[in-house]
Write an enzyme that holds these catalytic residues in place. Structure first.
Site, mmCIF file in Angstrom:
data_model
loop_
_atom_site.group_PDB
_atom_site.id
_atom_site.type_symbol
_atom_site.label_atom_id
_atom_site.label_comp_id
_atom_site.label_asym_id
_atom_site.label_seq_id
_atom_site.Cartn_x
_atom_site.Cartn_y
_atom_site.Cartn_z
ATOM 1 N N ASP A 18 -11.067 3.030 4.278
ATOM 2 C CA ASP A 18 -11.482 1.627 4.159
ATOM 3 C C ASP A 18 -13.005 1.505 4.035
ATOM 4 O OD1 ASP A 18 -9.535 -0.296 3.902
ATOM 5 O OD2 ASP A 18 -9.021 -0.303 6.036
ATOM 6 N N GLN B 18 -4.737 -1.244 9.721
ATOM 7 C CA GLN B 18 -4.582 -2.593 9.158
ATOM 8 C C GLN B 18 -5.113 -3.626 10.156
ATOM 9 O OE1 GLN B 18 -3.360 -3.305 5.969
ATOM 10 N NE2 GLN B 18 -4.045 -5.373 6.423
ATOM 11 N N LYS C 295 0.830 -1.205 0.000
ATOM 12 C CA LYS C 295 0.000 0.000 0.000
ATOM 13 C C LYS C 295 0.869 1.262 0.000
ATOM 14 C CE LYS C 295 -3.819 -2.413 2.187
ATOM 15 N NZ LYS C 295 -4.505 -2.814 3.421
#
Ligand code: NDP
Length: 315
Positions: A120, A97, A53
């Site tokens: 997200d 994460q 990422k």
């Protein structure tokens, strides 16, 4: 005729190029979208994802920073970190994460993320915006699925779509996006009766299960579009043989498996390529889109936070 392969790498690269051009224009106006990634402890798989990422951010021209609090972090410490990131103007997107260590209340941490920076798309505010067809931040993997369909000119409106898997991060939002795009949607799970029969109704079949090769040819209507979200690491030679033994077209996979002792495979059995009309490969299908849509969400968040108009990429 074998299924058309829907090339996720190419589609993701197209999106990244578009974003890089956008970011250049924003940079000329003195704005550089920024993503903060929070990676708690040392989970090797998570570390690989985060590295990917951060690298993607750099390629697109975004600012990125990593925060690596220790494995022993408490919920309160992580919430404090998120609140600090929420306050910083140069940070447009915050990604926590998952999974978080067991002592941490993950829901509380995710709830602390400012919905405007929730790249997200997991915050209940964004879930609500999606389910009421308002503009918010959409979870990356489902948004990527829609981009694959849109850019491959696969019609969605009026089609029968079946999603296998009802997780909050993939199955449910994928179902909601397909519904918002006017498909007739069925969402299946482990208690669904006669799953193959339900799946055979699908013009668009999305497999987000987490079981290697579970979707076999008897799940698929001839000509259907099959989107394989699953990412399963197969190391057992017997399992590998069940999936790839026989047909010579898998000889490259066989070579890789022999050399590495492992291969990444989706939820869809390779034999489905003989029945489906179009199919996303694993690897190289949905996975690259997930990262591209994270970049997209960061740029989208920056445009909104900083008052710039948002382009109509992922609705
Ligand atoms: P979850 O484990 O959260 O959800 C799996 C879903 O599959 C559940 O709803 C479960 O049903 C259902 N399921 C499990 N077994 C069966 C069965 N035998 N029959 C029918 N349904 C079943 O997984 P995720 O949604 O997080 O991920 C799914 C897959 O996608 C994984 O392989 C994951 O690695 C991959 N993934 C890939 C991404 C990418 O970028 N390509 C991103 C995110 C995930 P129930 O709810 O009843 O338990």
């Amino acid at each position: 005729m074998p299924a058309t392969v829907l090339d996720g790498i190419k589609i993701a690269n197209d999106i990244r190029s578009e974003l890089a051009a956008e970011v250049k224009i924003m940079a000329a106006a003195g704005v550089r979208p920024g993503l903060a990634v929070v990676l708690v402890g040392h989970n090797p798989a998570s570390e690989i994802y985060v590295r990917g990422k951060v690298k993607a951010c750099q390629e697109v021209g975004l600012y990125s920073e990593q925060h690596t609090p220790p494995e022993t972090s408490t919920t309160a410490e992580l919430v404090a970190l998120i609140e600090d990131l929420n306050r910083r103007e140069e940070i447009d997107g915050i990604l926590v994460q998952l999974p978080l260590p067991p002592q941490v209340d993950s829901k509380k941490v995710l709830l602390a993320v400012d919905p405007a920076k929730d790249v997200d798309g997991f915050h209940p505010m964004n879930v609500g915006l999606l389910s009421t067809q308002r503009t918010g931040l959409v979870p990356c993997t489902p948004a990527g699925i829609m981009e694959i369909l849109r850019r491959s000119h696969i019609p969605v409106a009026g089609q029968e779509a079946v999603v296998v898997g009802r997780s909050d991060i993939v199955g449910k939002p994928a179902g909601m996006l397909l519904l918002n795009a006017s498909a007739t949607v069925t969402i299946c799970h482990s208690k669904t009766r006669d799953l193959p029969a339900v799946c055979r109704r699908a013009d668009i079949l999305v497999a987000a299960i987490g079981r290697a090769g579970m979707v076999t040819r008897d799940f698929v209507k001839p000509g259907a579009t099959v989107i394989d979200v699953g990412m399963n690491k197969v190391t057992d030679p017997a399992e590998f043989e069940r999936l790839f033994g026989g047909p010579p077209q898998h000889s490259k996979r066989v070579e890789i498996f022999r050399a590495k002792g492992a291969t990444l495979i989706g939820d869809v059995h390779p034999e489905v390529a003989e029945v489906a009309g179009a199919l996303t490969p694993v690897p190289g299908g949905v996975g690259p889109l997930t990262i591209a849509m994270l970049m997209y969400n960061t740029v989208k968040a920056a445009r909104k936070c900083r008052g710039i108009r948002v382009p109509a990429l992922a609705k």
